[in-house]
Motif scaffolding. Structure first.
Motif, PDB file in Angstrom:
ATOM      1  N   ARG A 166      26.319 -14.326 -75.400  1.00 64.99           N
ATOM      2  CA  ARG A 166      26.477 -15.296 -74.767  1.00 64.99           C
ATOM      3  C   ARG A 166      27.223 -15.229 -73.519  1.00 64.99           C
ATOM      4  NH1 ARG A 166      27.473 -20.461 -78.671  1.00 64.99           N
ATOM      5  NH2 ARG A 166      27.632 -22.211 -77.089  1.00 64.99           N
ATOM      6  N   MET A 167      26.836 -15.918 -72.440  1.00 72.97           N
ATOM      7  CA  MET A 167      27.451 -16.158 -70.833  1.00 72.97           C
ATOM      8  C   MET A 167      27.328 -17.373 -70.260  1.00 72.97           C
ATOM      9  SD  MET A 167      24.538 -13.737 -69.173  1.00 72.97           S
ATOM     10  CE  MET A 167      24.654 -12.422 -70.539  1.00 72.97           C
ATOM     11  N   VAL A 168      28.138 -17.297 -69.238  1.00 74.06           N
ATOM     12  CA  VAL A 168      27.816 -18.708 -68.363  1.00 74.06           C
ATOM     13  C   VAL A 168      26.641 -18.531 -67.324  1.00 74.06           C
ATOM     14  CG1 VAL A 168      29.053 -20.093 -66.787  1.00 74.06           C
ATOM     15  CG2 VAL A 168      30.268 -19.234 -68.804  1.00 74.06           C
ATOM     16  N   SER A 169      25.914 -19.493 -67.189  1.00 74.76           N
ATOM     17  CA  SER A 169      24.649 -19.436 -66.530  1.00 74.76           C
ATOM     18  C   SER A 169      25.016 -19.783 -65.127  1.00 74.76           C
ATOM     19  CB  SER A 169      23.595 -20.357 -66.938  1.00 74.76           C
ATOM     20  OG  SER A 169      22.796 -20.662 -65.923  1.00 74.76           O
ATOM     21  N   ASN A 174      26.238 -23.554 -67.723  1.00 75.07           N
ATOM     22  CA  ASN A 174      26.228 -23.753 -69.183  1.00 75.07           C
ATOM     23  C   ASN A 174      26.221 -22.352 -69.843  1.00 75.07           C
ATOM     24  OD1 ASN A 174      26.318 -26.694 -69.012  1.00 75.07           O
ATOM     25  ND2 ASN A 174      23.974 -26.569 -68.963  1.00 75.07           N
ATOM     26  N   GLU A 175      26.942 -22.405 -71.301  1.00 74.53           N
ATOM     27  CA  GLU A 175      27.041 -21.162 -71.853  1.00 74.53           C
ATOM     28  C   GLU A 175      25.185 -20.900 -72.290  1.00 74.53           C
ATOM     29  OE1 GLU A 175      29.558 -21.136 -75.030  1.00 74.53           O
ATOM     30  OE2 GLU A 175      31.294 -20.760 -73.742  1.00 74.53           O
ATOM     31  N   GLY A 200      23.115 -22.451 -75.065  1.00 80.01           N
ATOM     32  CA  GLY A 200      23.951 -21.843 -76.262  1.00 80.01           C
ATOM     33  C   GLY A 200      24.666 -23.467 -76.906  1.00 80.01           C
ATOM     34  N   SER A 233      33.047 -23.368 -83.071  1.00 81.58           N
ATOM     35  CA  SER A 233      33.419 -22.205 -82.326  1.00 81.58           C
ATOM     36  C   SER A 233      34.815 -21.903 -82.361  1.00 81.58           C
ATOM     37  CB  SER A 233      32.784 -22.303 -80.800  1.00 81.58           C
ATOM     38  OG  SER A 233      32.990 -21.257 -79.986  1.00 81.58           O
TER      39      SER A 233
END
Length: 579
Positions: A166-169, A174-175, A200, A233
């Motif tokens: 999972r990462m930030v676009s 956004n994730e 995400g 989360s």
């Protein structure tokens, strides 16, 4: 207060039921109550152990069933997420076969934009060359080169569809998760890759629709334990971050949240992409009834043992000990000679104690009859013994009378004096037998009474003025077989000390006492003995018969004669008495 005293007295009497030498417990198990408790405990221990073992097995079985249910729930909940990944892969598979996309011509961006808009969870779709340089994209990115990105390096080495962490676009902020499908040329060489950005938050909401955070926590994680999607989360990171979840695939785990609530979780691997799904639910909800059942399995045997011990304790008191105490009272009454007493309460006792009570009653009646016969026999024998002493006394008095009659014809002198001494000795025996005849206790004589009779006899038989004073204790007694040698010994000592050739009055004092098991008779004379109590004197012979000695010491105020011999009670053995 009176009732309390009665109860306290009953408790003390009950506590002393085994206080005697015969009834005092010799060891820990020398008690009816303790042995019954031990036997019952041994009998119920297998049942109690079986109940506890059943509780343990039930807890283990419930844990296995709960794990299976959680895993099934997790896989079912993760199925929708897997469908998203499968849909993303299918989209990329379809796009790679489009020539305008594969060749990155003028219609590539439009095709990718249309595909991106048609997929709800997609944030962007891009085409990269083999060198990681962007060739075509649905949205214009900020960075056209991704060759240094970790997800790109993983996709280059993979042969199939891969998912990133999972990462930030960089475009939508956004994730996202990046799904990458590698492309290969006709010769099999790496020819770039198609990538799709998966929202995400959309995945998180999808999991929330599958399971509300209040009902449980479900998380999708990669092989390294990094979270990909979760319905809660923050709580998920609290529970699963830093754990090696692969070690929990065969058993339940436990974790606590910020509020201190304990959660039980299960972990199951998914079929593709090396992902794992973890699901957690509050432990209280999962094991509420199981905990109650297990507690009952453990508490019930303990309660059963406690109730059994209390029941045995009370039953032993009511069924056994109270009747033992009652029979002890009955036997104590019989021991005091009250053989006419009848145990009226025995009809309330159990049959075994009634039989024992009747046996004790019959024994008391038999003892009563035998005691009556013994008393009659003893009275008869006592009467015969008294009659014998009376006849001996009469016979000796006849002898004394004859001696007096014949002694009157003997001229005055030494022969006459010896004749009178013989008469005194025989009269001494007559006096002793008269005391035996008059004594209320046939086995003992009072020393003071015996010495006073001897004093009266010897004062009257002396040729001069002689006073004999007795100072012995009135409670001092000796067995009857001591009386004759003691009386004769006293007669010999007084006749020896009261010399017939002296004219002044003489005073003699007799005192007796028992010290340390030895009878000591002290004769104090106002005149010295001058060695007249020689070793051959009859006094020494009588003292030797008593097992003692005679010692005389002359002082300034006269002579002191001390006679000592072992004393004993009536019916006992003398320690050094001669025969």
């Amino acid at each position: 207060m009176r009732q309390r005293d009665v109860v306290e007295a009953w408790r003390k009497e009950r506590a002393t039921i085994f206080a005697s030498a015969l009834g005092h417990p010799r060891n820990l198990l020398d008690s009816v109550r303790r042995r019954l408790i031990l036997v019952i405990l041994i009998a119920i221990m297998p049942i109690a152990s079986a109940c506890m073992l059943q509780g343990v097995l039930q807890l283990r079985r419930t844990s296995e069933e709960t794990q299976a249910r959680l895993v099934q729930s997790a896989i079912a909940a993760a199925g929708s997420v897997q469908n998203v990944f499968a849909a993303a892969e299918n989209v990329l598979q379809a796009l790679k076969n489009a020539n305008d996309v594969r060749n990155a011509d003028a219609d590539c961006q439009a095709t990718l934009s249309g595909a991106n808009l048609s997929v709800l969870f997609s944030t962007n779709i891009s085409l990269f060359g083999s060198d990681g340089v962007l060739r075509c994209s649905a949205l214009t990115p900020n960075d056209n080169v991704v060759s240094d990105r970790s997800w790109w390096r993983e996709s280059v080495q993979a042969k199939d569809f891969t998912l990133s962490s999972r990462m930030v676009s960089p475009i939508t902020r956004n994730e996202i998760l990046i799904g990458t499908l590698p492309l290969f040329s006709a010769s099999g060489a790496f020819d770039g890759a198609l990538s799709i950005g998966i929202n995400g938050l959309w995945l998180d909401n999808l999991l929330k629709r599958e399971m509300a955070p209040t009902a449980g926590i479900i998380s999708l994680l990669d092989a390294t334990g990094r979270e990909i999607a979760s319905n809660a989360s923050v709580a998920s990171r609290r529970m699963f971050a830093g754990r090696d979840l692969s070690s929990y695939t065969d058993h339940l785990g436990e974790a606590a949240d910020d509020k201190g609530t304990v959660w039980s979780f299960a972990v199951a691997p998914l079929e593709r992409h090396g992902l794992m799904v973890a699901i957690a639910r509050p432990k209280d909800e999962l094991f509420r009834w199981t905990t109650l059942h297990v507690m009952i399995s453990f508490v019930l045997p303990v309660v059963m043992v406690i109730f059994t011990l209390v029941a045995i304790w009370l039953a032993t008191d009511r069924i056994v000990l109270q009747w033992l105490l009652y029979m002890r009272r009955v036997t104590a009454v019989y021991a005091q000679g009250h053989y006419g007493f009848r145990p009226t309460r025995m009809h309330q006792a159990p049959s075994e104690f009634r039989v024992l009570g009747h046996a004790i009653e019959d024994m008391a009646l038999a003892v009563r009859e035998r005691d009556g016969k013994l008393r009659e026999s003893l009275a008869e024998k006592t009467g015969l013994v008294r009659e014998i002493h009376h006849r001996i006394k009469n016979s000796l008095q006849v002898v004394v009378s004859l001696l007096s009659l014949y002694g009157s014809s003997v001229p005055q002198g030494e022969d006459r004096r010896r004749f009178e001494q013989l008469r005194v000795r025989v009269n001494t025996l007559a006096v002793v037998h008269r005391i035996f005849y008059e004594a209320s206790e046939g086995s003992e004589v009072r020393v003071r009474e015996l010495l006073r009779e001897m004093a009266v006899l010897l004062e009257g038989a002396a040729d001069r003025n002689v006073t004999v004073v007795v100072e012995a204790d009135d409670a001092l007694t000796l067995p009857t077989d001591f009386a004759v040698p003691l009386a004769l010994m006293v007669t010999e000592i007084i006749m020896t000390l009261a010399r017939h050739d002296a004219t002044s009055p003489a005073r003699l004092t007799l005192d007796g006492a028992i010290e340390g098991g030895t009878f000591i008779l002290t004769l104090t004379s106002s005149e010295p003995s001058d060695g007249r109590l020689g070793k051959a004197d009859l006094a020494h012979g009588f003292a030797s018969q008593l097992g003692g000695t005679v010692e005389d010491v002359d002082g300034e105020n006269g002579a002191v004669v001390t006679v000592s011999f072992p004393a004993r009670k009536a019916g006992g053995e003398r320690s050094h008495a001669g025969r």
